[in-house]
Write an enzyme that holds these catalytic residues in place. Structure first.
Site, PDB file in Angstrom:
ATOM      1  N   ASP A  31      35.811  36.848  43.066  1.00  0.00           N
ATOM      2  CA  ASP A  31      36.674  38.124  42.459  1.00  0.00           C
ATOM      3  C   ASP A  31      37.406  39.271  44.189  1.00  0.00           C
ATOM      4  O   ASP A  31      37.115  40.173  43.305  1.00  0.00           O
ATOM      5  CB  ASP A  31      35.589  38.864  41.830  1.00  0.00           C
ATOM      6  CG  ASP A  31      35.224  38.378  40.391  1.00  0.00           C
ATOM      7  OD1 ASP A  31      35.656  37.640  40.264  1.00  0.00           O
ATOM      8  OD2 ASP A  31      34.009  38.523  40.404  1.00  0.00           O
ATOM      9  N   GLY A  33      40.124  39.013  45.152  1.00  0.00           N
ATOM     10  CA  GLY A  33      41.533  38.747  45.218  1.00  0.00           C
ATOM     11  C   GLY A  33      42.015  37.842  45.488  1.00  0.00           C
ATOM     12  O   GLY A  33      43.008  38.061  46.204  1.00  0.00           O
ATOM     13  N   LYS A  34      41.138  36.764  45.447  1.00  0.00           N
ATOM     14  CA  LYS A  34      42.257  35.838  46.185  1.00  0.00           C
ATOM     15  C   LYS A  34      43.715  35.308  45.625  1.00  0.00           C
ATOM     16  O   LYS A  34      44.649  34.741  46.612  1.00  0.00           O
ATOM     17  CB  LYS A  34      41.250  34.223  46.125  1.00  0.00           C
ATOM     18  CG  LYS A  34      39.718  34.363  47.080  1.00  0.00           C
ATOM     19  CD  LYS A  34      38.830  33.133  46.374  1.00  0.00           C
ATOM     20  CE  LYS A  34      38.784  33.238  44.866  1.00  0.00           C
ATOM     21  NZ  LYS A  34      37.416  34.385  44.810  1.00  0.00           N
ATOM     22  N   GLY A  58      38.993  32.775  37.402  1.00  0.00           N
ATOM     23  CA  GLY A  58      39.739  33.671  36.820  1.00  0.00           C
ATOM     24  C   GLY A  58      40.948  34.458  37.903  1.00  0.00           C
ATOM     25  O   GLY A  58      40.075  34.899  38.563  1.00  0.00           O
ATOM     26  N   HIS A  59      42.151  34.065  38.043  1.00  0.00           N
ATOM     27  CA  HIS A  59      43.306  34.904  38.871  1.00  0.00           C
ATOM     28  C   HIS A  59      43.997  35.475  37.642  1.00  0.00           C
ATOM     29  O   HIS A  59      44.866  34.468  37.154  1.00  0.00           O
ATOM     30  CB  HIS A  59      43.077  34.138  39.868  1.00  0.00           C
ATOM     31  CG  HIS A  59      43.555  33.004  39.876  1.00  0.00           C
ATOM     32  ND1 HIS A  59      42.242  31.938  40.734  1.00  0.00           N
ATOM     33  CD2 HIS A  59      43.950  32.149  39.028  1.00  0.00           C
ATOM     34  CE1 HIS A  59      42.214  30.447  39.987  1.00  0.00           C
ATOM     35  NE2 HIS A  59      43.479  30.281  40.082  1.00  0.00           N
ATOM     36  N   THR A  60      44.326  36.744  38.291  1.00  0.00           N
ATOM     37  CA  THR A  60      45.768  36.487  37.040  1.00  0.00           C
ATOM     38  C   THR A  60      46.907  37.226  38.472  1.00  0.00           C
ATOM     39  O   THR A  60      46.611  37.400  39.221  1.00  0.00           O
ATOM     40  CB  THR A  60      45.269  38.485  37.641  1.00  0.00           C
ATOM     41  OG1 THR A  60      44.502  38.231  36.786  1.00  0.00           O
ATOM     42  CG2 THR A  60      47.056  39.225  36.190  1.00  0.00           C
ATOM     43  N   GLN A 237      35.209  31.291  43.257  1.00  0.00           N
ATOM     44  CA  GLN A 237      33.855  31.373  43.620  1.00  0.00           C
ATOM     45  C   GLN A 237      33.828  32.639  44.983  1.00  0.00           C
ATOM     46  O   GLN A 237      35.223  32.343  45.665  1.00  0.00           O
ATOM     47  CB  GLN A 237      32.911  31.336  43.261  1.00  0.00           C
ATOM     48  CG  GLN A 237      32.999  30.828  41.323  1.00  0.00           C
ATOM     49  CD  GLN A 237      33.659  29.807  41.004  1.00  0.00           C
ATOM     50  OE1 GLN A 237      33.726  28.979  41.687  1.00  0.00           O
ATOM     51  NE2 GLN A 237      34.371  29.666  40.050  1.00  0.00           N
ATOM     52  N   GLY A 317      35.555  39.537  30.762  1.00  0.00           N
ATOM     53  CA  GLY A 317      35.381  40.919  30.071  1.00  0.00           C
ATOM     54  C   GLY A 317      34.492  41.767  30.505  1.00  0.00           C
ATOM     55  O   GLY A 317      34.137  43.060  30.383  1.00  0.00           O
ATOM     56  N   SER A 428      44.366  45.010  52.226  1.00  0.00           N
ATOM     57  CA  SER A 428      45.393  44.770  51.012  1.00  0.00           C
ATOM     58  C   SER A 428      45.222  46.296  50.398  1.00  0.00           C
ATOM     59  O   SER A 428      44.106  47.099  50.558  1.00  0.00           O
ATOM     60  CB  SER A 428      44.628  43.785  49.952  1.00  0.00           C
ATOM     61  OG  SER A 428      45.046  44.315  48.292  1.00  0.00           O
ATOM     62  N   GLY A 430      46.842  47.756  47.263  1.00  0.00           N
ATOM     63  CA  GLY A 430      47.055  47.856  45.786  1.00  0.00           C
ATOM     64  C   GLY A 430      47.633  46.579  44.991  1.00  0.00           C
ATOM     65  O   GLY A 430      47.812  45.460  45.903  1.00  0.00           O
TER      66      GLY A 430
END
Ligand code: IMP
Length: 447
Positions: A31, A33-34, A58-60, A237, A317, A428, A430
């Site tokens: 998690d 921010g890859k 999980g990535h957004t 991961q 979540g 980064s 933001g």
């Protein structure tokens, strides 16, 4: 292309491909921010490759107004590149097909290459993942069947994607594996239990839909290298969740270090020449396991990092555990992960923290420790040694269209570089794509 590259590619035509790709991996417990970094640098790559894990990731990725949430496809997928899912990945076909559809409804062309050697996740893996959490040490897995699928691969009763999409072989392999899995489901009192017939009836049509994308992805990658294409290996991961180098047993079931980018995709180790490690300005962790710099999240700084940083899992979540930056763990991740450059994300989440604590050493019973302990019981006993640095009000601000880093944020990044001995190439500040600062020249800098 520079003359040097031209000569190199001439040589490569004669002696086989010599050009190398790059990798991006997590330098903490996932998690980091890859996805955002991949999106930032993706323009220079023709192919993005996943080499381990499955839909536990999980990535957004936000492109204009559209938000894509991927678990299995690499984040580079939205940029319309070649997408490779390598042999080291475990694939849930239901998830993959859903993500393929989401990408195609976005009007994007799908250039997906799915390895015939990747392994299949079936319903019994998912059920057994949940059941395993009730016995032995609770790991806090994502319950996506990842561990049980890798366990079957090692037990030689896994089903490979090449077998899955073959009309006769899927049934035969399922008939071999199912009795073993049935016994395990009975032992775990799983009810209702999926029957062999039900699994076959549901999955055979999925196999048919995936068949056109299944191939020997090693050949795909070698062809790309031969044609001088740029390849990015995208890890999931983080190093501290690696099956060997992570905080075992509180780890994932695959190898998350950069050296697995090649074994997990069928290319030789000379094909990864630079590795970007991504770490947050602080540390987070989901699931169980020791965490030396952990902060309470009911109040104070821990609570504000959790809420301002929106630290809730993309896959489950679950609220993440948060803590101060840990340079002992980061130095270890750089060393064993093969990281050549770092990107530090979420500096903005620490805006307004006046006294910034950074862990620079571990002590046990008052005595300084060297390195990162192998055993979680030892790690649980360490006392972090903190240095307090000056914080910042705003990590960076825009001046005449250019980002200017706050001097205290700059000192913090220098402090990290000195400790871990690799350059911080990006920062980064933001979630948006343009809130990324290029701090030093690196092989990853976007074109
Ligand atoms: P598994 O990968 O589902 O078996 O879970 C094993 C451990 O890895 C658990 O602590 C999970 O929370 C953690 N984990 C797995 N995938 C991710 C991820 O993408 N980000 C953060 N933690 C993860």
């Amino acid at each position: 292309m520079s003359p040097a590259r031209l000569n190199e590619s001439r040589v490569s035509r004669r002696w086989g491909p010599t050009l190398a790709g790059h990798a991006i991996i997590g330098a903490q417990w996932g998690d980091e921010g890859k996805g955002k970094l991949v999106d930032f640098i993706a323009s220079r790559y023709d192919a993005v490759v996943r080499f381990q894990g499955g839909n536990n990731a999980g990535h957004t990725v936000k492109v204009k107004d559209k938000v894509y949430k991927f678990h299995l496809l690499p984040s580079g997928a939205v940029r319309g590149r070649h997408i490779v899912i390598g042999n080291g990945v475990v694939v849930d076909p239901r998830v993959l097909l859903k993500e393929m559809e989401a990408l195609q409804t976005g009007g994007r062309k799908l250039r997906l290459h799915l390895s015939d050697r990747a392994h299949l996740i079936l319903p019994y893996h998912i059920l057994l993942d949940g059941a395993a959490e009730t016995e032995g040490r609770k790991i806090g897995t994502t319950k996506r069947g990842i561990g049980p699928a890798y366990a079957d691969k090692a037990r030689r009763i896994g089903i490979r994607i090449g077998e899955f999409v073959h009309p006769g072989r899927f049934r035969r392999r399922l008939e071999e594996a199912y009795p073993v899995k049935k016994r395990a489901m009975i032992a775990h009192k799983i009810s209702p239990m999926p029957t062999l017939e039900a699994i076959h009836a549901e999955y055979a049509p999925l196999a048919k839909r995936l068949r056109p994308y299944v191939t020997d992805t090693s050949l795909v990658l070698h062809d790309l290298f031969r044609r001088d294409r740029n390849v990015l290996f995208e890890g999931a991961q983080g190093v501290l969740l690696d099956i060997d180098h992570g905080t075992y047993p509180y780890v994932t079931s695959s190898s998350t270090v950069a050296s697995n980018a090649t074994a997990g995709s069928g290319v030789g180790s000379r094909h990864v020449e630079a590795v970007l490690g991504v770490a947050k300005a602080y540390v987070t962790r989901v699931g169980e396991g020791p965490f030396p710099t952990e902060l309470p999240t009911e109040e104070g700084i821990g609570k504000s990092i959790l809420t301002i940083g929106k630290e809730f899992g993309t896959t489950t979540g679950r609220p993440r555990r948060v803590g101060w930056q840990d340079l002992v763990a980061l130095e270890y991740a750089v060393r064993v992960g093969g990281i050549s450059h770092l990107a530090i994300t979420k500096l903005d989440v620490l805006n307004g923290v006046t006294d910034l604590k950074v862990c620079v050493g571990y002590k046990v019973d008052g005595r300084a420790q060297r390195g990162f302990p192998a055993d979680v019981e030892d790690l649980a006993r360490v006392q972090p040694v903190f240095r307090t640095l000056k914080g910042w009000l705003e990590a960076a601000r825009r001046e005449r269209g250019r980002w200017v880093l706050d001097p205290a944020a700059r000192s913090y990044l220098r402090f990290i570089e000195e400790h871990v001995e690799v350059p911080v190439a990006f920062a980064s500040v933001g979630p948006a794509r343009d809130e990324t600062l290029v701090l030093r020249p690196s092989p990853f800098a976007p074109r």
